[in-house]
Design an enzyme around this catalytic site. Sequence first.
Site, PDB file in Angstrom:
ATOM      1  CB  SER A 134      -0.893   0.030   1.239  1.00 35.31           C
ATOM      2  OG  SER A 134      -1.627   1.240   1.316  1.00 35.31           O
TER       3      SER A 134
ATOM      4  CE1 TYR B  65      -4.350  -1.756   5.230  1.00 39.55           C
ATOM      5  CE2 TYR B  65      -3.557   0.389   4.471  1.00 39.55           C
ATOM      6  CZ  TYR B  65      -4.064  -0.863   4.191  1.00 39.55           C
ATOM      7  OH  TYR B  65      -4.289  -1.243   2.894  1.00 39.55           O
TER       8      TYR B  65
END
Length: 246
Positions: free
Chosen positions: A142, A155
Amino acid sequence: MNGITDKVVAITGASSGIGEATARLLAERGAMVALGARRTGRLDDIVATIVATGGRAIACEVDVTSPSAVANFVDQTVRSFGRLDVFIGNAGVSSLSPMAELDVDGWSSMIDVNLHGVLNGIAAALPVFQTQGRGHFVTTVSTSGIKIVPTQAVYAATKNAVRTLLEGLRQESTDGVMRTTSISPGYVQTELVDSIADPRIREQAKTSMAALGIPAEAVARAIAFAIEQPDDVEIGDLTIRPTRQG
């Protein structure tokens, strides 16, 4: 032949979003695809569509937090298609919130799926790759791990842990047997934001996704690009984001 035809590819998190788009694209280009996820009804529908259009695909129920489930997924893929060329670790969850909210359950879920899930995939597929003398790990990371922003600390940490993990694996695998690729998407139109528990943060994420998000097919094309390279070429990292993403 396009470098993808007849390759056997197993994909986790394949019931929607990037995983589904990748499965459909690779099957269209001639790959044999094994789709793994927890939502088997959705998987069956995708596989039926792929097969109806002349593709080759199977569906497997997979919870990536279970080492035995991922090992069974790899075994089913090899039994069905005779080998495994590419393992795409795409399953992921996002539970965004400020650290001060102490969302310990959310933290644990992200670590279990985003990090342990990738490790379970490596544990299941690596012995197959070593026996075959070739293989390719592709993992969805990501841009959250590139630009750290509030509410995404844990995250981002899980994604950067995976990035580090794959680089370590790459350095241990320079004998030409195995390739590794990290794919870092930015805003993509997927269901990932639906797992955010905080309604305010969830709505903010949905708004940004609607305004900026690129289709999952864009990421699928990047994955296909990495896979279709000759065996002596490794695409280590690819970042795919909207042109207007900051």
